[in-house]
Design a protein around this motif. Structure first.
Motif, PDB file in Angstrom:
ATOM      1  N   ASN A  85      58.654  34.697  37.307  1.00 15.48           N
ATOM      2  CA  ASN A  85      57.472  34.258  38.040  1.00 15.48           C
ATOM      3  C   ASN A  85      57.265  35.225  39.195  1.00 15.48           C
ATOM      4  O   ASN A  85      58.138  35.389  40.047  1.00 15.48           O
ATOM      5  N   THR A  86      56.116  35.867  39.216  1.00 17.98           N
ATOM      6  CA  THR A  86      55.914  36.945  40.180  1.00 17.98           C
ATOM      7  C   THR A  86      54.435  37.163  40.450  1.00 17.98           C
ATOM      8  O   THR A  86      53.570  36.624  39.756  1.00 17.98           O
ATOM      9  N   LYS A  87      54.153  37.983  41.455  1.00 22.03           N
ATOM     10  CA  LYS A  87      52.791  38.371  41.769  1.00 22.03           C
ATOM     11  C   LYS A  87      52.587  39.850  41.436  1.00 22.03           C
ATOM     12  O   LYS A  87      53.549  40.627  41.371  1.00 22.03           O
ATOM     13  N   ILE A  88      51.349  40.227  41.228  1.00 23.53           N
ATOM     14  CA  ILE A  88      51.006  41.638  41.007  1.00 23.53           C
ATOM     15  C   ILE A  88      50.860  42.299  42.371  1.00 23.53           C
ATOM     16  O   ILE A  88      50.053  41.869  43.196  1.00 23.53           O
ATOM     17  N   VAL A 107      33.450  56.806  42.633  1.00 23.66           N
ATOM     18  CA  VAL A 107      33.997  55.867  43.610  1.00 23.66           C
ATOM     19  C   VAL A 107      33.716  54.409  43.252  1.00 23.66           C
ATOM     20  O   VAL A 107      34.451  53.502  43.663  1.00 23.66           O
ATOM     21  N   LYS A 108      32.671  54.153  42.474  1.00 25.82           N
ATOM     22  CA  LYS A 108      32.355  52.767  42.110  1.00 25.82           C
ATOM     23  C   LYS A 108      33.483  52.130  41.308  1.00 25.82           C
ATOM     24  O   LYS A 108      33.691  50.921  41.366  1.00 25.82           O
ATOM     25  N   VAL A 109      34.227  52.950  40.548  1.00 28.92           N
ATOM     26  CA  VAL A 109      35.302  52.418  39.703  1.00 28.92           C
ATOM     27  C   VAL A 109      36.462  51.863  40.541  1.00 28.92           C
ATOM     28  O   VAL A 109      36.848  50.705  40.370  1.00 28.92           O
ATOM     29  N   PRO A 110      37.071  52.630  41.458  1.00 29.32           N
ATOM     30  CA  PRO A 110      38.135  52.043  42.277  1.00 29.32           C
ATOM     31  C   PRO A 110      37.643  50.900  43.161  1.00 29.32           C
ATOM     32  O   PRO A 110      38.406  49.950  43.428  1.00 29.32           O
ATOM     33  N   MET A 111      36.396  50.936  43.601  1.00 26.16           N
ATOM     34  CA  MET A 111      35.858  49.826  44.401  1.00 26.16           C
ATOM     35  C   MET A 111      35.829  48.542  43.572  1.00 26.16           C
ATOM     36  O   MET A 111      36.223  47.461  44.038  1.00 26.16           O
ATOM     37  N   TYR A 112      35.369  48.659  42.345  1.00 24.32           N
ATOM     38  CA  TYR A 112      35.286  47.508  41.441  1.00 24.32           C
ATOM     39  C   TYR A 112      36.680  47.001  41.069  1.00 24.32           C
ATOM     40  O   TYR A 112      36.959  45.789  41.105  1.00 24.32           O
ATOM     41  N   ILE A 113      37.588  47.919  40.732  1.00 28.43           N
ATOM     42  CA  ILE A 113      38.932  47.519  40.314  1.00 28.43           C
ATOM     43  C   ILE A 113      39.717  46.921  41.482  1.00 28.43           C
ATOM     44  O   ILE A 113      40.520  46.003  41.293  1.00 28.43           O
ATOM     45  N   LEU A 114      39.469  47.398  42.696  1.00 33.20           N
ATOM     46  CA  LEU A 114      40.131  46.816  43.857  1.00 33.20           C
ATOM     47  C   LEU A 114      39.745  45.340  44.018  1.00 33.20           C
ATOM     48  O   LEU A 114      40.593  44.503  44.344  1.00 33.20           O
ATOM     49  N   SER A 115      38.489  45.022  43.762  1.00 34.28           N
ATOM     50  CA  SER A 115      38.059  43.627  43.872  1.00 34.28           C
ATOM     51  C   SER A 115      38.748  42.764  42.817  1.00 34.28           C
ATOM     52  O   SER A 115      39.102  41.602  43.078  1.00 34.28           O
ATOM     53  N   ARG A 116      38.964  43.316  41.636  1.00 29.16           N
ATOM     54  CA  ARG A 116      39.679  42.589  40.589  1.00 29.16           C
ATOM     55  C   ARG A 116      41.140  42.380  40.977  1.00 29.16           C
ATOM     56  O   ARG A 116      41.705  41.304  40.790  1.00 29.16           O
ATOM     57  N   PHE A 117      41.748  43.445  41.517  1.00 22.86           N
ATOM     58  CA  PHE A 117      43.139  43.350  41.959  1.00 22.86           C
ATOM     59  C   PHE A 117      43.301  42.278  43.044  1.00 22.86           C
ATOM     60  O   PHE A 117      44.227  41.461  42.997  1.00 22.86           O
ATOM     61  N   ASN A 118      42.381  42.271  43.998  1.00 26.08           N
ATOM     62  CA  ASN A 118      42.457  41.281  45.079  1.00 26.08           C
ATOM     63  C   ASN A 118      42.332  39.856  44.560  1.00 26.08           C
ATOM     64  O   ASN A 118      42.966  38.923  45.078  1.00 26.08           O
ATOM     65  N   ASP A 119      41.520  39.667  43.520  1.00 31.08           N
ATOM     66  CA  ASP A 119      41.369  38.338  42.924  1.00 31.08           C
ATOM     67  C   ASP A 119      42.642  37.916  42.196  1.00 31.08           C
ATOM     68  O   ASP A 119      43.014  36.740  42.197  1.00 31.08           O
ATOM     69  N   LEU A 120      43.322  38.890  41.596  1.00 30.96           N
ATOM     70  CA  LEU A 120      44.549  38.603  40.844  1.00 30.96           C
ATOM     71  C   LEU A 120      45.781  38.489  41.748  1.00 30.96           C
ATOM     72  O   LEU A 120      46.702  37.715  41.465  1.00 30.96           O
ATOM     73  N   ALA A 121      45.802  39.254  42.833  1.00 28.16           N
ATOM     74  CA  ALA A 121      46.993  39.334  43.686  1.00 28.16           C
ATOM     75  C   ALA A 121      47.313  38.028  44.394  1.00 28.16           C
ATOM     76  O   ALA A 121      48.437  37.831  44.867  1.00 28.16           O
ATOM     77  N   VAL A 122      46.354  37.124  44.452  1.00 26.09           N
ATOM     78  CA  VAL A 122      46.555  35.850  45.143  1.00 26.09           C
ATOM     79  C   VAL A 122      47.505  34.935  44.370  1.00 26.09           C
ATOM     80  O   VAL A 122      48.323  34.219  44.953  1.00 26.09           O
ATOM     81  N   ASN A 123      47.434  34.980  43.041  1.00 21.80           N
ATOM     82  CA  ASN A 123      48.182  34.039  42.203  1.00 21.80           C
ATOM     83  C   ASN A 123      49.543  34.562  41.781  1.00 21.80           C
ATOM     84  O   ASN A 123      49.814  35.761  41.806  1.00 21.80           O
ATOM     85  N   GLU A 124      50.380  33.639  41.345  1.00 28.62           N
ATOM     86  CA  GLU A 124      51.679  33.971  40.778  1.00 28.62           C
ATOM     87  C   GLU A 124      51.604  33.768  39.268  1.00 28.62           C
ATOM     88  O   GLU A 124      50.974  32.818  38.786  1.00 28.62           O
ATOM     89  N   TYR A 125      52.252  34.654  38.512  1.00 28.10           N
ATOM     90  CA  TYR A 125      52.177  34.613  37.054  1.00 28.10           C
ATOM     91  C   TYR A 125      53.572  34.686  36.439  1.00 28.10           C
ATOM     92  O   TYR A 125      54.522  35.186  37.052  1.00 28.10           O
ATOM     93  N   SER A 126      53.675  34.194  35.220  1.00 25.98           N
ATOM     94  CA  SER A 126      54.909  34.329  34.454  1.00 25.98           C
ATOM     95  C   SER A 126      54.792  35.603  33.626  1.00 25.98           C
ATOM     96  O   SER A 126      54.118  35.628  32.592  1.00 25.98           O
ATOM     97  N   LEU A 127      55.442  36.661  34.097  1.00 27.44           N
ATOM     98  CA  LEU A 127      55.357  37.969  33.458  1.00 27.44           C
ATOM     99  C   LEU A 127      56.741  38.587  33.336  1.00 27.44           C
ATOM    100  O   LEU A 127      57.542  38.507  34.277  1.00 27.44           O
ATOM    101  N   PHE A 128      57.022  39.204  32.213  1.00 26.86           N
ATOM    102  CA  PHE A 128      58.321  39.856  31.992  1.00 26.86           C
ATOM    103  C   PHE A 128      59.463  38.875  32.276  1.00 26.86           C
ATOM    104  O   PHE A 128      60.466  39.217  32.915  1.00 26.86           O
ATOM    105  N   ASN A 129      59.285  37.633  31.851  1.00 30.03           N
ATOM    106  CA  ASN A 129      60.311  36.598  31.990  1.00 30.03           C
ATOM    107  C   ASN A 129      60.655  36.288  33.453  1.00 30.03           C
ATOM    108  O   ASN A 129      61.809  35.972  33.782  1.00 30.03           O
TER     109      ASN A 129
END
Length: 278
Positions: free
Chosen positions: A168-171, A144-166
């Motif tokens: 501008n979008t969010k994860i 369970v520590k793995v999804p808990m840790y990865i969720l925190s990373r996702f939440n940190d990334l989900a705030v921003n918008e990125y240029s991906l696959f040509n």
């Protein structure tokens, strides 16, 4: 009769479990029974399951290379290690079979810190991040520590918008893939947190093994007609799946195979990938 698992745990030998795994390789009933009969004569109390597996693999290989390759699938995926770099590439190719565009091995800045990402997916204009947890031991589980840790990373990334696959979008989605198994707590937490999981045996009916068999996208490490060194040489040239050999046949010559061996490798590859019937 007792057997010793990879973890050292001693359990009762389950003939039906072995029989089921042999049938999953595609072997017919007569061949399965022949393999079982031979193995049963060599069993002794406390025999390592690893030794039973090796005997079954060698016996299947004498009958049909493709049956042996399918039986050996889990070990073949484990051979994409030890660090899991090739496993990430393999997972990206598996998602491509499902219609996703993919990117691998990139770094994005989150709200607080930067993050190295294994795989990014795009489908229907939606972006998903995929974290691959590779284990080099068959008994290791993703807890369970793995999804808990990865969720925190996702939440940190989900705030921003990125240029991906040509674009501008969010994860918008987070997935975790492992070559082994998740603990029950890991599955419960991920489900509650709207994270998608994929492991050797989960989700039931649509697991990693199910997907590999369905799309016939076997790792090049599954081929029984190649040596370990030859497989490593192909991986370093970004030949990750057996199917890729069919469009990159020249590499078999480049790594030093004779014409006879090239013919045998391509025959096994075609049959494994369901291009030719047995």
């Amino acid at each position: 009769m007792k057997v010793t698992k990879y973890s050292g745990e001693v359990v009762t030998f389950e003939k039906d479990k072995l029989k089921k795994s042999l049938f999953k390789s595609g072997a017919c009933e007569a061949d399965v029974n022949r393999v079982l009969e031979t193995i049963e004569k060599q069993l002794y109390d406390g025999i390592p399951t690893k030794k039973i597996y090796k005997m079954a693999f060698q016996l299947l290989k004498k009958i049909d290379n493709v049956h042996a390759a399918k039986y050996n699938l889990r070990s073949a995926i484990m051979a994409l290690g030890p660090a899991g770099f090739y496993f990430e590439k393999f997972i990206a190719k598996l998602f491509q079979m499902e219609g996703f565009e993919t990117m691998t091995n990139l770094t994005l800045n989150g709200k607080c810190v930067s993050h190295e990402l294994d795989v990014l997916l795009r489908k229907d204009e939606k972006i998903s991040m995929v974290e691959c947890k590779f284990h080099s031991s068959q008994d290791a589980k993703t807890d369970v520590k793995v999804p808990m840790y990865i969720l925190s990373r996702f939440n940190d990334l989900a705030v921003n918008e990125y240029s991906l696959f040509n674009q501008n979008t969010k994860i918008s989605k987070c997935r975790i893939v492992t070559n082994n198994r998740f603990t029950e707590d890991a599955i419960q937490f991920a489900t509650c947190s709207n994270m998608e999981l994929l492991s050797w045996n989960y989700p039931v009916g649509n697991s990693l093994k199910n997907k590999v068999d369905f799309y016939h996208i076997y790792p090049v490490t599954a081929l029984t007609t190649l040596t370990l060194l030859e497989k490593d040489k192909l991986l370093t040239q970004n030949i990750i799946t057996a199917k890729e050999l069919l469009t990159n046949k020249e590499w078999l010559n480049k790594i030093g195979l004779s014409q006879t061996r090239i013919k045998n490798v391509l025959k096994e590859t075609n049959q494994l990938c369901n291009i030719l019937k047995h």
